[in-house]
Design a protein around this motif. Structure first.
Motif, PDB file in Angstrom:
ATOM      1  N   ARG A 131       3.536 -31.792  21.908  1.00 16.38           N
ATOM      2  CA  ARG A 131       3.870 -31.480  23.301  1.00 16.38           C
ATOM      3  C   ARG A 131       4.315 -32.733  24.051  1.00 16.38           C
ATOM      4  O   ARG A 131       5.207 -32.674  24.893  1.00 16.38           O
ATOM      5  CB  ARG A 131       2.678 -30.815  23.984  1.00 16.38           C
ATOM      6  CG  ARG A 131       2.375 -29.436  23.375  1.00 16.38           C
ATOM      7  CD  ARG A 131       1.854 -28.453  24.398  1.00 16.38           C
ATOM      8  NE  ARG A 131       1.592 -27.149  23.802  1.00 16.38           N
ATOM      9  CZ  ARG A 131       2.484 -26.171  23.663  1.00 16.38           C
ATOM     10  NH1 ARG A 131       3.732 -26.357  24.066  1.00 16.38           N
ATOM     11  NH2 ARG A 131       2.159 -25.012  23.120  1.00 16.38           N
TER      12      ARG A 131
ATOM     13  N   ASN B 170      12.430 -27.889  23.848  1.00 19.67           N
ATOM     14  CA  ASN B 170      13.571 -28.362  23.061  1.00 19.67           C
ATOM     15  C   ASN B 170      13.826 -27.454  21.864  1.00 19.67           C
ATOM     16  O   ASN B 170      12.878 -26.904  21.285  1.00 19.67           O
ATOM     17  CB  ASN B 170      13.298 -29.772  22.529  1.00 19.67           C
ATOM     18  CG  ASN B 170      13.488 -30.839  23.585  1.00 19.67           C
ATOM     19  OD1 ASN B 170      14.604 -31.155  23.972  1.00 19.67           O
ATOM     20  ND2 ASN B 170      12.381 -31.408  24.067  1.00 19.67           N
TER      21      ASN B 170
ATOM     22  N   LEU C 156       8.372 -24.503  22.337  1.00 19.83           N
ATOM     23  CA  LEU C 156       8.755 -25.804  22.892  1.00 19.83           C
ATOM     24  C   LEU C 156      10.004 -25.682  23.744  1.00 19.83           C
ATOM     25  O   LEU C 156      10.816 -24.773  23.553  1.00 19.83           O
ATOM     26  CB  LEU C 156       8.974 -26.800  21.751  1.00 19.83           C
ATOM     27  CG  LEU C 156       7.769 -27.002  20.826  1.00 19.83           C
ATOM     28  CD1 LEU C 156       8.132 -27.889  19.645  1.00 19.83           C
ATOM     29  CD2 LEU C 156       6.587 -27.593  21.590  1.00 19.83           C
TER      30      LEU C 156
ATOM     31  N   ILE D 270      14.204 -31.401  18.564  1.00 20.29           N
ATOM     32  CA  ILE D 270      13.127 -32.055  17.824  1.00 20.29           C
ATOM     33  C   ILE D 270      13.403 -31.868  16.339  1.00 20.29           C
ATOM     34  O   ILE D 270      13.758 -30.785  15.887  1.00 20.29           O
ATOM     35  CB  ILE D 270      11.756 -31.466  18.208  1.00 20.29           C
ATOM     36  CG1 ILE D 270      11.419 -31.860  19.659  1.00 20.29           C
ATOM     37  CG2 ILE D 270      10.661 -31.945  17.262  1.00 20.29           C
ATOM     38  CD1 ILE D 270      10.192 -31.177  20.211  1.00 20.29           C
TER      39      ILE D 270
ATOM     40  N   ASP E 196       7.784 -33.298  22.922  1.00 19.47           N
ATOM     41  CA  ASP E 196       8.651 -32.299  23.554  1.00 19.47           C
ATOM     42  C   ASP E 196       9.022 -32.725  24.972  1.00 19.47           C
ATOM     43  O   ASP E 196      10.144 -32.500  25.438  1.00 19.47           O
ATOM     44  CB  ASP E 196       7.947 -30.941  23.557  1.00 19.47           C
ATOM     45  CG  ASP E 196       8.875 -29.788  23.898  1.00 19.47           C
ATOM     46  OD1 ASP E 196      10.055 -29.832  23.495  1.00 19.47           O
ATOM     47  OD2 ASP E 196       8.422 -28.841  24.555  1.00 19.47           O
TER      48      ASP E 196
END
Length: 260
Positions: free
Chosen positions: A163, A205, A203, A173, A166
């Protein structure tokens, strides 16, 4: 400031994104642009360009050997930036430089970022740059030049760290499918619990899965759990035996076997 090309890509394509890694200056010194041009022509979505380094810790033997060959060919950051001058006249795909921090530090981090922006690079992967050091010392410089910094995570990375990554990451990622080096044969289904866990984290991303992606089957498994995948070692193996005249054909065959 123009929207980063990586963001533009994920805004229009969320699934089965194909990122192909190639080593700059390999197989021959001047093959960098021909390989990149062919990747764009035959269906890659992102080009990940390896900056050869003498001690590539995260890379398996195939990519290490391609890096050593490129260095023997005369590749360096200075040569690479000369090769990339004007490449945006031909290539519209997002381009990421992947390498190690030492050559970047030697070149000068700000000078490196400025040069990347000047030629049209979109993102950077430096696996050996610690997250805290990036955040405290270099993040502002990368952001100043609109360069997305992409972090790697592994099956051992804690949720808290994922996290945090992120929050710091831009672009996507890079989810390493196992903790070994690139190029090792793996059963993608063995990684299923890890992929499920990532998917459930939702997430902000996009996520691309790398390490062990080598063909249509492994690409499809990765794409079922993430936004797509990164292929490196399998592509380098194909290029190893290419001569200048058939690089385009080699790339065409390789990519069509994955995405057709």
């Amino acid at each position: 400031m123009m929207q980063n090309r990586i963001d533009q890509l994920f805004a229009k394509k969320q699934h089965s994104v194909l990122n192909v890694y190639c080593t700059a200056g390999f197989p021959q010194l001047n093959d960098t642009l021909p390989v990149m041009t062919a990747l764009q022509q035959y269906g890659a979505d992102i080009i990940e360009l390896g900056m050869p380094f003498s001690d590539p810790l995260a890379d398996g033997p195939v990519i290490q050997e391609s890096s050593a060959k490129a260095l023997q060919n005369g590749m360096s950051l200075h040569v690479l930036f000369k090769q990339l001058a004007g490449f945006r006249e031909k290539i519209q795909l997002p381009v990421i430089l992947m390498g190690y921090f030492n050559p970047v530090l030697t070149y000068g981090v700000e000078a490196f970022c400025a040069k990347c922006a000047e030629v049209g690079v979109d993102g950077i992967i430096l696996p050996d740059l610690p997250m805290a050091e990036f955040e405290n010392e270099y993040r502002a410089t990368f952001e100043k030049y609109n360069l997305h910094f992409i972090f790697l995570i592994t099956p051992e990375t804690s949720e808290a760290r994922i996290r945090k990554i992120d929050g710091l990451s831009k672009g996507f990622i890079y989810a390493v499918s196992s903790s070994s080096t690139t190029g090792k044969d793996k059963d993608m289904k063995d990684q299923q619990a890890y992929f499920e866990r990532l998917k459930e984290l939702r997430l902000k991303n996009p996520v691309l899965i790398g390490f062990g992606i080598k063909d249509k089957a492994t690409f499809e498994v990765a794409s079922a759990y993430a936004n797509g995948a990164i292929i490196g070692t399998a592509f380098i193996k194909k290029l190893e035996n290419s001569q200048d005249i058939d690089i385009a054909q080699t790339v065409k065959t390789f990519i069509s076997d994955i995405i057709q």
